[in-house]
Scaffold this motif. Structure first.
Motif, PDB file in Angstrom:
ATOM      1  N   ASP A 170      33.907 -14.178 -75.337  1.00  0.00           N
ATOM      2  CA  ASP A 170      34.796 -15.335 -75.203  1.00  0.00           C
ATOM      3  C   ASP A 170      34.063 -16.626 -75.553  1.00  0.00           C
ATOM      4  N   LEU A 171      32.802 -16.723 -75.145  1.00  0.00           N
ATOM      5  CA  LEU A 171      31.998 -17.905 -75.435  1.00  0.00           C
ATOM      6  C   LEU A 171      31.800 -18.067 -76.942  1.00  0.00           C
ATOM      7  N   PHE A 172      31.499 -16.981 -77.619  1.00  0.00           N
ATOM      8  CA  PHE A 172      31.296 -17.057 -79.068  1.00  0.00           C
ATOM      9  C   PHE A 172      32.595 -17.400 -79.787  1.00  0.00           C
ATOM     10  N   ASP A 173      33.737 -16.986 -79.240  1.00  0.00           N
ATOM     11  CA  ASP A 173      35.035 -17.347 -79.825  1.00  0.00           C
ATOM     12  C   ASP A 173      35.278 -18.853 -79.754  1.00  0.00           C
ATOM     13  N   LEU A 174      34.628 -19.534 -78.809  1.00  0.00           N
ATOM     14  CA  LEU A 174      34.762 -20.989 -78.669  1.00  0.00           C
ATOM     15  C   LEU A 174      33.894 -21.767 -79.653  1.00  0.00           C
ATOM     16  N   GLY A 175      33.061 -21.075 -80.429  1.00  0.00           N
ATOM     17  CA  GLY A 175      32.172 -21.752 -81.359  1.00  0.00           C
ATOM     18  C   GLY A 175      30.807 -22.051 -80.772  1.00  0.00           C
ATOM     19  N   TRP A 176      30.350 -21.242 -79.812  1.00  0.00           N
ATOM     20  CA  TRP A 176      29.065 -21.418 -79.146  1.00  0.00           C
ATOM     21  C   TRP A 176      27.941 -21.645 -80.138  1.00  0.00           C
ATOM     22  N   GLU A 177      27.879 -20.846 -81.191  1.00  0.00           N
ATOM     23  CA  GLU A 177      26.789 -20.967 -82.169  1.00  0.00           C
ATOM     24  C   GLU A 177      26.795 -22.329 -82.849  1.00  0.00           C
ATOM     25  N   ASP A 178      27.989 -22.891 -83.061  1.00  0.00           N
ATOM     26  CA  ASP A 178      28.079 -24.227 -83.652  1.00  0.00           C
ATOM     27  C   ASP A 178      27.494 -25.286 -82.715  1.00  0.00           C
ATOM     28  N   TYR A 179      27.758 -25.149 -81.416  1.00  0.00           N
ATOM     29  CA  TYR A 179      27.183 -26.084 -80.459  1.00  0.00           C
ATOM     30  C   TYR A 179      25.664 -25.959 -80.428  1.00  0.00           C
ATOM     31  N   LEU A 180      25.162 -24.745 -80.436  1.00  0.00           N
ATOM     32  CA  LEU A 180      23.705 -24.543 -80.432  1.00  0.00           C
ATOM     33  C   LEU A 180      23.064 -25.154 -81.672  1.00  0.00           C
ATOM     34  N   ALA A 181      23.722 -25.044 -82.806  1.00  0.00           N
ATOM     35  CA  ALA A 181      23.176 -25.556 -84.069  1.00  0.00           C
ATOM     36  C   ALA A 181      23.086 -27.080 -84.079  1.00  0.00           C
ATOM     37  N   ARG A 182      23.792 -27.751 -83.196  1.00  0.00           N
ATOM     38  CA  ARG A 182      23.783 -29.219 -83.153  1.00  0.00           C
ATOM     39  C   ARG A 182      22.555 -29.771 -82.445  1.00  0.00           C
ATOM     40  N   GLU A 183      21.692 -28.888 -81.905  1.00  0.00           N
ATOM     41  CA  GLU A 183      20.399 -29.269 -81.312  1.00  0.00           C
ATOM     42  C   GLU A 183      20.506 -30.275 -80.183  1.00  0.00           C
ATOM     43  N   GLY A 184      21.603 -30.230 -79.469  1.00  0.00           N
ATOM     44  CA  GLY A 184      21.738 -31.036 -78.263  1.00  0.00           C
ATOM     45  C   GLY A 184      21.337 -30.203 -77.063  1.00  0.00           C
ATOM     46  N   VAL A 185      21.935 -30.516 -75.931  1.00  0.00           N
ATOM     47  CA  VAL A 185      21.717 -29.776 -74.690  1.00  0.00           C
ATOM     48  C   VAL A 185      23.062 -29.196 -74.279  1.00  0.00           C
ATOM     49  N   CYS A 186      23.098 -27.902 -74.025  1.00  0.00           N
ATOM     50  CA  CYS A 186      24.305 -27.229 -73.545  1.00  0.00           C
ATOM     51  C   CYS A 186      24.120 -26.934 -72.064  1.00  0.00           C
ATOM     52  N   ALA A 187      24.948 -27.547 -71.221  1.00  0.00           N
ATOM     53  CA  ALA A 187      24.923 -27.313 -69.778  1.00  0.00           C
ATOM     54  C   ALA A 187      26.127 -26.444 -69.440  1.00  0.00           C
ATOM     55  N   VAL A 188      25.870 -25.273 -68.839  1.00  0.00           N
ATOM     56  CA  VAL A 188      26.910 -24.264 -68.678  1.00  0.00           C
ATOM     57  C   VAL A 188      27.151 -23.959 -67.201  1.00  0.00           C
ATOM     58  N   GLU A 189      28.296 -24.426 -66.689  1.00  0.00           N
ATOM     59  CA  GLU A 189      28.703 -24.066 -65.331  1.00  0.00           C
ATOM     60  C   GLU A 189      29.322 -22.676 -65.357  1.00  0.00           C
ATOM     61  N   TRP A 190      29.157 -21.925 -64.261  1.00  0.00           N
ATOM     62  CA  TRP A 190      29.634 -20.546 -64.140  1.00  0.00           C
ATOM     63  C   TRP A 190      29.025 -19.686 -65.233  1.00  0.00           C
ATOM     64  N   SER A 191      27.748 -19.871 -65.476  1.00  0.00           N
ATOM     65  CA  SER A 191      27.038 -19.155 -66.543  1.00  0.00           C
ATOM     66  C   SER A 191      26.995 -17.651 -66.317  1.00  0.00           C
ATOM     67  N   GLU A 192      27.158 -17.223 -65.062  1.00  0.00           N
ATOM     68  CA  GLU A 192      27.128 -15.786 -64.793  1.00  0.00           C
ATOM     69  C   GLU A 192      28.269 -15.052 -65.505  1.00  0.00           C
TER      70      GLU A 192
END
Length: 142
Positions: free
Chosen positions: A86-108
């Protein structure tokens, strides 16, 4: 390492310390019950990144983007997701490629995608409603 905070302000200050130490490309994986202080910690994290916008919970939007700091902050709420797919369907890899900081609530809920993350666990102290026990692994704070 483990820290004890006794107010929302102290929780934010600890988040700010972490934010100052980040250089970009990090994922912060939060673990903690509802009301444990994840969004408060993120407000401090944002301050440490130089972000000037108000930080709010992304519960209904899934991700809030903050771009006014020295690094962008992408604040995710994975409460309603069921897997890393589900996370990858949201474009997770695109966010990672932007070299910012990803803060993830409910990461479990997306644990498969959090293996290399900095983990921040926030626990309420059962004897004091304002006290939090915060454990950070994967990052050094001075």
């Amino acid at each position: 390492m483990e820290w004890i905070t006794r107010s929302c302000g102290e929780t934010e200050a600890l988040g700010e310390r972490l934010g100052r130490a980040l250089t970009g490309g990090e994922v912060i994986a939060y673990d903690g019950d509802l009301g444990a202080g994840k969004t408060a910690f993120t407000r401090g994290l944002a301050r440490g990144l130089g972000i000037t916008e108000p930080v709010t919970s992304p519960t209904y939007t899934i991700v809030n983007e903050y771009l006014s700091g020295r690094l962008p902050l992408f604040h995710f709420d994975m409460y309603r997701l069921h897997s890393a797919d589900d996370l990858f369907d949201l474009g997770w890899e695109d966010y990672l490629a932007r070299e910012g900081v990803c803060a993830v609530e409910w990461s479990e809920n997306v644990a498969d995608a959090m293996e290399d993350a900095i983990h921040v666990r926030l626990d309420k102290d059962p004897s004091d409603p304002d006290t939090r026990i915060i454990t950070i692994t994967g990052a050094e704070l001075c």
